[in-house]
Enzyme design. Sequence first.
Site, short mmCIF file in Angstrom:
data_model
loop_
_atom_site.label_atom_id
_atom_site.label_comp_id
_atom_site.label_asym_id
_atom_site.label_seq_id
_atom_site.Cartn_x
_atom_site.Cartn_y
_atom_site.Cartn_z
N GLY A 10 -1.96 1.73 9.51
CA GLY A 10 -0.56 1.92 9.11
C GLY A 10 0.06 3.12 9.81
N ALA A 11 -0.18 3.19 11.12
CA ALA A 11 0.32 4.35 11.88
C ALA A 11 1.64 4.07 12.56
CB ALA A 11 -0.73 4.79 12.90
N GLY A 14 6.15 6.09 8.76
CA GLY A 14 5.91 7.04 7.68
C GLY A 14 4.79 8.03 7.91
N SER A 140 -2.82 7.70 -4.28
CA SER A 140 -1.48 8.10 -4.74
C SER A 140 -1.61 8.74 -6.11
CB SER A 140 -0.62 6.83 -4.86
OG SER A 140 0.57 7.11 -5.57
N TYR A 166 0.38 -1.57 -8.33
CA TYR A 166 0.28 -0.45 -7.38
C TYR A 166 -0.63 0.65 -7.95
CZ TYR A 166 1.55 3.21 -4.07
OH TYR A 166 1.50 4.20 -3.11
N1 LIG Z 1 5.54 7.85 0.58
C1 LIG Z 1 5.06 8.25 -0.57
O1 LIG Z 1 5.74 8.96 -1.35
C2 LIG Z 1 3.67 7.88 -0.99
C3 LIG Z 1 3.20 8.36 -2.22
C4 LIG Z 1 1.88 8.08 -2.60
C5 LIG Z 1 1.07 7.35 -1.76
N2 LIG Z 1 1.55 6.87 -0.58
C6 LIG Z 1 0.63 6.09 0.28
O2 LIG Z 1 0.72 6.59 1.60
C7 LIG Z 1 0.34 5.55 2.51
C8 LIG Z 1 1.35 5.46 3.64
O3 LIG Z 1 2.57 4.99 3.10
P1 LIG Z 1 4.01 5.46 3.64
O4 LIG Z 1 4.68 6.13 2.52
O5 LIG Z 1 3.90 6.13 4.94
O6 LIG Z 1 4.69 4.01 3.78
P2 LIG Z 1 5.39 3.29 5.03
O7 LIG Z 1 6.37 4.18 5.69
O8 LIG Z 1 5.87 1.98 4.51
O9 LIG Z 1 4.17 3.04 6.02
C9 LIG Z 1 3.14 2.16 5.66
C10 LIG Z 1 2.35 1.75 6.88
O10 LIG Z 1 1.43 0.71 6.48
C11 LIG Z 1 1.71 -0.46 7.25
N3 LIG Z 1 1.50 -1.68 6.47
C12 LIG Z 1 2.09 -2.02 5.30
N4 LIG Z 1 1.68 -3.26 4.93
C13 LIG Z 1 0.83 -3.70 5.90
C14 LIG Z 1 0.10 -4.88 6.11
N5 LIG Z 1 0.15 -5.90 5.26
N6 LIG Z 1 -0.66 -4.98 7.22
C15 LIG Z 1 -0.72 -3.97 8.11
N7 LIG Z 1 -0.04 -2.83 7.98
C16 LIG Z 1 0.72 -2.69 6.88
C17 LIG Z 1 3.16 -0.32 7.67
O11 LIG Z 1 3.43 -1.15 8.80
P3 LIG Z 1 4.96 -1.43 9.29
O12 LIG Z 1 5.32 -0.26 10.17
O13 LIG Z 1 4.85 -2.70 10.05
O14 LIG Z 1 5.81 -1.52 8.07
C18 LIG Z 1 3.23 1.16 7.99
O15 LIG Z 1 2.64 1.43 9.22
C19 LIG Z 1 0.21 4.29 1.69
O16 LIG Z 1 -1.16 4.03 1.38
C20 LIG Z 1 0.97 4.61 0.42
O17 LIG Z 1 0.54 3.86 -0.70
C21 LIG Z 1 2.82 7.12 -0.18
#
Ligand SMILES: NC(=O)c1ccc[n+]([C@@H]2O[C@H](COP(=O)([O-])OP(=O)(O)OC[C@H]3O[C@@H](n4cnc5c(N)ncnc54)[C@H](OP(=O)(O)O)[C@@H]3O)[C@@H](O)[C@H]2O)c1
Length: 288
Positions: A10-11, A14, A140, A166
Amino acid sequence: MEKKIILVTGATNGLGREEAKAFLTQGHTVIIHGRNRDKALRVQRELSAETGNSDVDVLVADLESLASVKRMAEEFQAKYDRLDVLVNNAGNQYGSTWAGTAEGHEKTMTVNLFAPVLLSFLLIDSLKKSRHGRIVTVSSASHAQGGQPYLDDIELKDHYSYTRAYGLSKLYVIWAMRALRKNLREQGVDTIDVNMTHPGMAKSSLGEANQRPWYLRPIFALAFLFASSTEKGAQPTIYAATSPEIEGVSDRYYGPKGEEKVSERYYTPENEKAVWDYCLKVLDPYLN
Ligand SMILES: NC(=O)c1ccc[n+]([C@@H]2O[C@H](COP(=O)([O-])OP(=O)(O)OC[C@H]3O[C@@H](n4cnc5c(N)ncnc54)[C@H](OP(=O)(O)O)[C@@H]3O)[C@@H](O)[C@H]2O)c1
């Protein structure tokens, strides 16, 4: 710092993009995973230009498909003779009603639990070839907000809600990673550290593509105003992945304020085992 080979799932957006950028700036070889090849190639070009480090490769897999995760692991192994750090960063949030993958599993559990456990399993041999390997999984703070686990209904067929799916997926992935670590220890493997992180609340695209329940949308919009930058949210994971001072340390949970405690409200060895056994059952067709 010793040059490492680091795979970040997921690079393409975000936090994962930020983590990959930091690892490239530190001078490592970074493999960025994404689900869309064109987007991943664009991010590869951007990160290379932003960091001056062109040692950045791309792997593509849809984590909603466990067969796709297996193909990605095989592709990695065909190209690289070892892996130093696996960052299970990718995660997602889905909608207000139960949705299944083409392989028949609940989507949230597939992307946030089964996919990282499967990828970790399949890359263990590559991690064993590292001088000292690390698996870092992004959980999370919501792991404490999923409520009571339904261990006879892990995929929430009868108990689905957006928040529960979630929250429980992020709790179960902590339990599964701790079970994986115990499993490695039982096999006499003590050169792979397994740790978890969380970013706090960071501005990203998490769950945006999938319709959140309508009543939660204003709450998320408000929370977004107070969320930190992705750069800040990525710090715990960057620390867990490459900080030399925690080499040899496992089962820790790092957040924006440093080491934190996992909620043990629903933890029992039996509950952890139930999740682990369920993962093994789901993953069995993909493990050989
Ligand atoms: N942001 C927050 O406040 C927060 C809080 C707690 C935990 N987290 C955790 O942090 C991690 C990163 O999340 P983020 O906030 O950076 O979210 P994000 O901006 O949506 O990025 C998520 C990444 O995962 C990829 N992804 C999602 N679904 C996928 C799938 N089915 N197959 C392959 N790749 C997939 C996305 O690909 P695309 O670029 O194609 O969309 C993106 O690269 C996650 O595990 C999330 O649960 C985030």
